[in-house]
Design a protein around this motif. Structure first.
Motif, mmCIF file in Angstrom:
data_model
loop_
_atom_site.group_PDB
_atom_site.id
_atom_site.type_symbol
_atom_site.label_atom_id
_atom_site.label_comp_id
_atom_site.label_asym_id
_atom_site.label_seq_id
_atom_site.Cartn_x
_atom_site.Cartn_y
_atom_site.Cartn_z
ATOM 1 N N THR A 127 18.003 4.099 33.667
ATOM 2 C CA THR A 127 16.844 3.248 33.402
ATOM 3 C C THR A 127 16.658 2.974 31.913
ATOM 4 O O THR A 127 15.816 2.171 31.538
ATOM 5 C CB THR A 127 15.578 3.922 33.952
ATOM 6 O OG1 THR A 127 15.379 5.184 33.302
ATOM 7 C CG2 THR A 127 15.704 4.136 35.448
ATOM 8 N N VAL A 128 17.437 3.649 31.054
ATOM 9 C CA VAL A 128 17.272 3.518 29.606
ATOM 10 C C VAL A 128 18.576 3.040 28.983
ATOM 11 O O VAL A 128 19.593 3.743 29.024
ATOM 12 C CB VAL A 128 16.863 4.866 28.972
ATOM 13 C CG1 VAL A 128 16.731 4.722 27.461
ATOM 14 C CG2 VAL A 128 15.567 5.371 29.578
ATOM 15 N N ASP A 129 18.563 1.832 28.418
ATOM 16 C CA ASP A 129 19.692 1.311 27.630
ATOM 17 C C ASP A 129 21.019 1.393 28.374
ATOM 18 O O ASP A 129 22.052 1.723 27.788
ATOM 19 C CB ASP A 129 19.803 2.061 26.291
ATOM 20 C CG ASP A 129 18.570 1.906 25.430
ATOM 21 O OD1 ASP A 129 17.900 0.868 25.552
ATOM 22 O OD2 ASP A 129 18.271 2.822 24.653
ATOM 23 N N TYR A 130 21.016 1.097 29.653
ATOM 24 C CA TYR A 130 22.242 1.272 30.429
ATOM 25 C C TYR A 130 23.351 0.337 29.943
ATOM 26 O O TYR A 130 24.507 0.739 29.786
ATOM 27 C CB TYR A 130 21.967 1.034 31.912
ATOM 28 C CG TYR A 130 23.202 1.205 32.771
ATOM 29 C CD1 TYR A 130 23.733 2.467 33.000
ATOM 30 C CD2 TYR A 130 23.837 0.096 33.328
ATOM 31 C CE1 TYR A 130 24.870 2.618 33.783
ATOM 32 C CE2 TYR A 130 24.976 0.245 34.114
ATOM 33 C CZ TYR A 130 25.485 1.517 34.338
ATOM 34 O OH TYR A 130 26.619 1.673 35.099
ATOM 35 N N LEU A 170 12.128 8.826 30.138
ATOM 36 C CA LEU A 170 12.852 9.435 31.252
ATOM 37 C C LEU A 170 11.960 10.331 32.102
ATOM 38 O O LEU A 170 12.400 10.824 33.143
ATOM 39 C CB LEU A 170 14.036 10.253 30.711
ATOM 40 C CG LEU A 170 15.148 9.446 30.026
ATOM 41 C CD1 LEU A 170 16.093 10.380 29.278
ATOM 42 C CD2 LEU A 170 15.923 8.636 31.054
ATOM 43 N N ASP A 171 10.735 10.574 31.626
ATOM 44 C CA ASP A 171 9.784 11.431 32.332
ATOM 45 C C ASP A 171 10.348 12.844 32.515
ATOM 46 O O ASP A 171 10.330 13.418 33.598
ATOM 47 C CB ASP A 171 9.421 10.840 33.698
ATOM 48 C CG ASP A 171 8.203 11.553 34.312
ATOM 49 O OD1 ASP A 171 7.369 12.057 33.530
ATOM 50 O OD2 ASP A 171 8.105 11.609 35.547
ATOM 51 N N VAL A 172 10.863 13.409 31.409
ATOM 52 C CA VAL A 172 11.366 14.788 31.401
ATOM 53 C C VAL A 172 10.786 15.485 30.173
ATOM 54 O O VAL A 172 10.304 14.838 29.226
ATOM 55 C CB VAL A 172 12.908 14.826 31.340
ATOM 56 C CG1 VAL A 172 13.521 14.219 32.583
ATOM 57 C CG2 VAL A 172 13.430 14.148 30.084
ATOM 58 N N PRO A 173 10.799 16.814 30.133
ATOM 59 C CA PRO A 173 10.317 17.516 28.938
ATOM 60 C C PRO A 173 11.193 17.202 27.730
ATOM 61 O O PRO A 173 12.419 17.055 27.859
ATOM 62 C CB PRO A 173 10.428 18.997 29.330
ATOM 63 C CG PRO A 173 10.501 19.014 30.823
ATOM 64 C CD PRO A 173 11.162 17.742 31.220
ATOM 65 N N ALA A 174 10.581 17.113 26.570
ATOM 66 C CA ALA A 174 11.339 16.878 25.340
ATOM 67 C C ALA A 174 12.036 18.157 24.913
ATOM 68 O O ALA A 174 11.532 19.262 25.142
ATOM 69 C CB ALA A 174 10.400 16.396 24.225
ATOM 70 N N PRO A 175 13.217 18.071 24.297
ATOM 71 C CA PRO A 175 13.876 19.270 23.779
ATOM 72 C C PRO A 175 12.987 19.985 22.781
ATOM 73 O O PRO A 175 12.179 19.364 22.082
ATOM 74 C CB PRO A 175 15.149 18.728 23.122
ATOM 75 C CG PRO A 175 15.400 17.416 23.802
ATOM 76 C CD PRO A 175 14.040 16.864 24.120
ATOM 77 N N SER A 176 13.125 21.302 22.706
ATOM 78 C CA SER A 176 12.275 22.080 21.807
ATOM 79 C C SER A 176 12.680 21.929 20.349
ATOM 80 O O SER A 176 11.854 22.118 19.455
ATOM 81 C CB SER A 176 12.323 23.561 22.195
ATOM 82 O OG SER A 176 13.651 24.052 22.100
ATOM 83 N N ALA A 177 13.936 21.599 20.081
ATOM 84 C CA ALA A 177 14.420 21.462 18.706
ATOM 85 C C ALA A 177 15.705 20.655 18.739
ATOM 86 O O ALA A 177 16.251 20.350 19.811
ATOM 87 C CB ALA A 177 14.643 22.831 18.066
ATOM 88 N N ALA A 229 22.702 13.965 38.387
ATOM 89 C CA ALA A 229 21.287 13.618 38.482
ATOM 90 C C ALA A 229 20.753 13.095 37.160
ATOM 91 O O ALA A 229 19.998 12.122 37.108
ATOM 92 C CB ALA A 229 20.490 14.834 38.940
ATOM 93 N N ALA A 230 21.154 13.753 36.047
ATOM 94 C CA ALA A 230 20.701 13.289 34.734
ATOM 95 C C ALA A 230 21.252 11.910 34.411
ATOM 96 O O ALA A 230 20.555 11.062 33.843
ATOM 97 C CB ALA A 230 21.129 14.303 33.666
ATOM 98 N N SER A 231 22.513 11.666 34.776
ATOM 99 C CA SER A 231 23.102 10.353 34.525
ATOM 100 C C SER A 231 22.387 9.264 35.322
ATOM 101 O O SER A 231 22.139 8.164 34.808
ATOM 102 C CB SER A 231 24.588 10.386 34.873
ATOM 103 O OG SER A 231 25.185 9.142 34.649
ATOM 104 N N MET A 232 22.055 9.566 36.569
ATOM 105 C CA MET A 232 21.334 8.593 37.382
ATOM 106 C C MET A 232 19.964 8.292 36.790
ATOM 107 O O MET A 232 19.542 7.140 36.718
ATOM 108 C CB MET A 232 21.183 9.130 38.801
ATOM 109 C CG MET A 232 22.477 9.122 39.601
ATOM 110 S SD MET A 232 23.062 7.451 39.963
ATOM 111 C CE MET A 232 21.728 6.885 41.042
ATOM 112 N N ARG A 233 19.269 9.319 36.325
ATOM 113 C CA ARG A 233 17.944 9.091 35.747
ATOM 114 C C ARG A 233 18.048 8.298 34.452
ATOM 115 O O ARG A 233 17.189 7.465 34.150
ATOM 116 C CB ARG A 233 17.260 10.440 35.507
ATOM 117 C CG ARG A 233 15.951 10.322 34.736
ATOM 118 C CD ARG A 233 15.073 11.524 34.930
ATOM 119 N NE ARG A 233 14.595 11.598 36.299
ATOM 120 C CZ ARG A 233 13.417 12.133 36.652
ATOM 121 N NH1 ARG A 233 12.624 12.627 35.730
ATOM 122 N NH2 ARG A 233 13.043 12.166 37.915
ATOM 123 N N ALA A 234 19.126 8.519 33.679
ATOM 124 C CA ALA A 234 19.262 7.842 32.390
ATOM 125 C C ALA A 234 19.643 6.379 32.535
ATOM 126 O O ALA A 234 19.610 5.637 31.549
ATOM 127 C CB ALA A 234 20.304 8.555 31.539
#
Length: 567
Positions: free
Chosen positions: A256-259, A114-121, A249-254
């Motif tokens: 691209t993955v397993d829609y 998704l080209d976003v930062p990974a969650p910290s935990a 915005a997050a839904s639109m970006r997602a």
């Protein structure tokens, strides 16, 4: 990675615009606070240059200076209150990376795609939902094992524990994609600053409303809460719209993955919620009221949903998924995580204690019929006869007139006294009295506390890996999310009469206590569940008509005149 590029996605641009509007509200509030000080500086500067001279202007200057000092002190008070107040948070079970390396790998792969930062935990919640939580507040970075560096980089991903046990790995990845995509907006400086501002106001209001503060400390906090409430009212529409735009915005970006898979996975989300709700209200709640907490709720939800799939012809194909790899295999010790989430569920929904004790112990599913169902029936039957004794109801004729029998109950309810309003009131009072005497065993029927969890990174920060995952909840009472409202006296009476009938069936007709995954405690006659007891019991309790119950007893072979063992 800097998060969502606001030049690419319209939803993200709209979210940034709303964030800037929130920050402008903060700037205007600050400008109003320093306005008297600015006026005082201008007046004194004019006096130094020989302008605005005379006693009248001197009085104006010193009056404005006094007002400026008071306003600045009040501003400092409100700012400190907002800065020190702990944000609302959702209780969670922390999942360290060494305990779930495959799950962390799946989430990081999602973030890369998704080209976003990974969650910290990652943490688990005993609910059917998933979201991101900010842990940047300094109070949430305390405790053993807490990482300030991780807390400053990205929010924590909170996953509903029922999803891990019911969903397959591919389904979980598809469901988490839009949630993980929300780390992009969380990394945007304007959106992050706006969220911190709103969270601080919300925390200050909750802090000011907390009970147990004296007048010396309570008055300043109450004033700070009033100011925060005014600001939050001005921010509410912008904040809600910002979060809506962030989610879009997050839904639109997602996408691209397993829609394609996400559509099918969302069906499993609805099914999981239905099964989880039935498991909590019908199966777990009776155990909690008996002082026992099922230690494998998430494993139980699989059985409940499998049973639901078997009964519902619309869900026939869902059981076929069970041959695929479950998402709980991504945990190194799923049993340990299930037990921790089960205890947290008991505290959230019932208000049970944090640790095991004489009146609060785990129970596995094999022990449930004997340890919960049979004890529940006999405890309620014993309470029923104690209340009858209090009302002076004579024992029914038997070989030993001191032993309790079902005939005594039926004779009283079908007699000239009518359906038994006094008996219902007595049982209701006895139940309330016993619950009040049981510390920490909840069932109070009220909620409260600083708890919120909202998707896409907005909401409270989850509890860190401290000794007690509930140590940061705030001062609110438990349970935070009661499952059911208080029962009426008539409902309690019907439950107690049904329990007495079940005890008589077990003791005189060879029946046995059982567990139905969707309906909870069940009476087994000849190995088959009898689900037709409620109607004849209600006829006796509400109308005083014993004939339907007498027919039922004759069909099963229950002797109402025989003694029943109580506890």
């Amino acid at each position: 990675m800097s998060g969502i590029d606001v030049g690419e996605e319209p939803g993200a641009r709209a979210a940034q615009a709303r964030a800037l509007a929130l920050l402008r509200i903060r700037s205007r509030a600050l400008a109003v606070a320093i306005l008297p000080a600015a006026v005082a500086v201008v007046l004194f500067a004019a006096d130094a240059q020989g302008h605005l001279a005379g006693p009248a202007w001197d009085a104006v200057r010193w009056t404005v200076l006094g007002v400026a000092v008071v306003v600045l002190l009040v501003t400092v008070l409100v700012a400190v209150s907002v800065a020190r107040a702990r944000p609302a948070m959702s209780p969670t079970v922390p999942v360290p990376e060494e305990g779930a390396p495959d799950l962390y790998r799946l989430v990081r792969d999602l973030a890369d795609r998704l080209d976003v930062p990974a969650p910290s935990a990652i943490a688990l919640t005993p609910d059917c939902d998933s979201w991101l939580e900010d842990r940047t507040h300094r109070a949430l970075r305390k405790g053993p094992g807490a990482s300030a560096e991780a807390a400053d980089t990205a929010p924590v991903l909170v996953i509903g524990s029922p999803f891990l046990w019911w969903m397959r790995v591919a389904e979980l990845r598809a469901v988490l994609a839009p949630v993980v995509a929300g780390t992009g907006p969380s990394a945007h400086p304007d959106i992050a600053a706006a969220r911190r501002f709103v969270r601080g106001l919300d925390a200050a209001i909750a802090d000011a409303a907390a009970p147990g503060r004296g007048p010396v400390r309570g008055a300043p906090l109450a004033f700070a809460g009033w100011v925060a409430r005014l600001l939050l009212r001005a921010c509410r529409d912008h904040a809600a719209e910002m979060e809506r735009c962030v989610a879009a915005a997050a839904s639109m970006r997602a996408q691209t993955v397993d829609y394609g898979l996400r559509i099918a996975a969302q069906e499993q989300v609805g099914l999981a919620y239905a099964g989880w709700d039935r498991l909590l209200t019908r199966v777990a709640l009776p155990a909690w009221r008996m002082g026992r907490w099922p230690s494998r709720l998430d494993a139980g939800v699989v059985s409940a949903l499998t049973e639901l799939s078997r009964r519902d012809r619309l869900a026939d194909g869902f059981a076929l998924r069970l041959g695929e790899r479950p998402a709980c295999d991504l945990l190194e010790e799923p049993g340990v995580a299930d037990e921790a989430a089960s205890l947290l569920a008991a505290r959230l929904f019932h208000g049970g204690p944090a640790e095991n004790g004489p009146g609060w112990a785990p129970v596995d599913w094999q022990q449930y019929p004997d340890e919960v169902v049979d004890r529940k029936w006999r405890s309620e039957a014993a309470r029923l006869h104690r209340v009858l004794d209090t009302l002076g109801v004579p024992r029914a004729a038997a070989a030993d007139p001191a032993v309790p029998t079902l005939a005594r109950v039926m004779k009283h309810l079908s007699g000239p006294g009518g359906p038994g309003e006094a008996l219902a009131a007595g049982i209701g009072a006895a139940v309330a009295r016993e619950e009040a005497e049981t510390p920490g065993a909840g069932g109070t029927g009220h909620g409260g506390g600083q708890v919120q969890g909202q998707s896409q990174g907005h909401g409270g920060a989850g509890s860190g890996p401290a000794d007690d995952p509930l140590d940061l909840w705030g001062p609110g009472p438990l349970p935070l999310f009661p499952l059911q409202p208080p029962r009426t006296g008539t409902e309690l009476l019907a439950d107690h009469v049904a329990a007495m009938v079940c005890c008589a069936a077990v003791d005189t007709a060879g029946a046995a206590p059982g567990l139905d995954w969707l309906d909870g405690p069940a009476l087994l006659v000849g190995g088959e569940r009898r689900a037709d007891l409620a109607t004849p019991v209600l006829s006796l309790v509400e109308d005083g008509d014993p004939d339907p119950l007498l027919s039922w007893l004759a069909e099963v072979g229950v002797r109402s005149d025989k003694p029943v063992r109580l506890v």
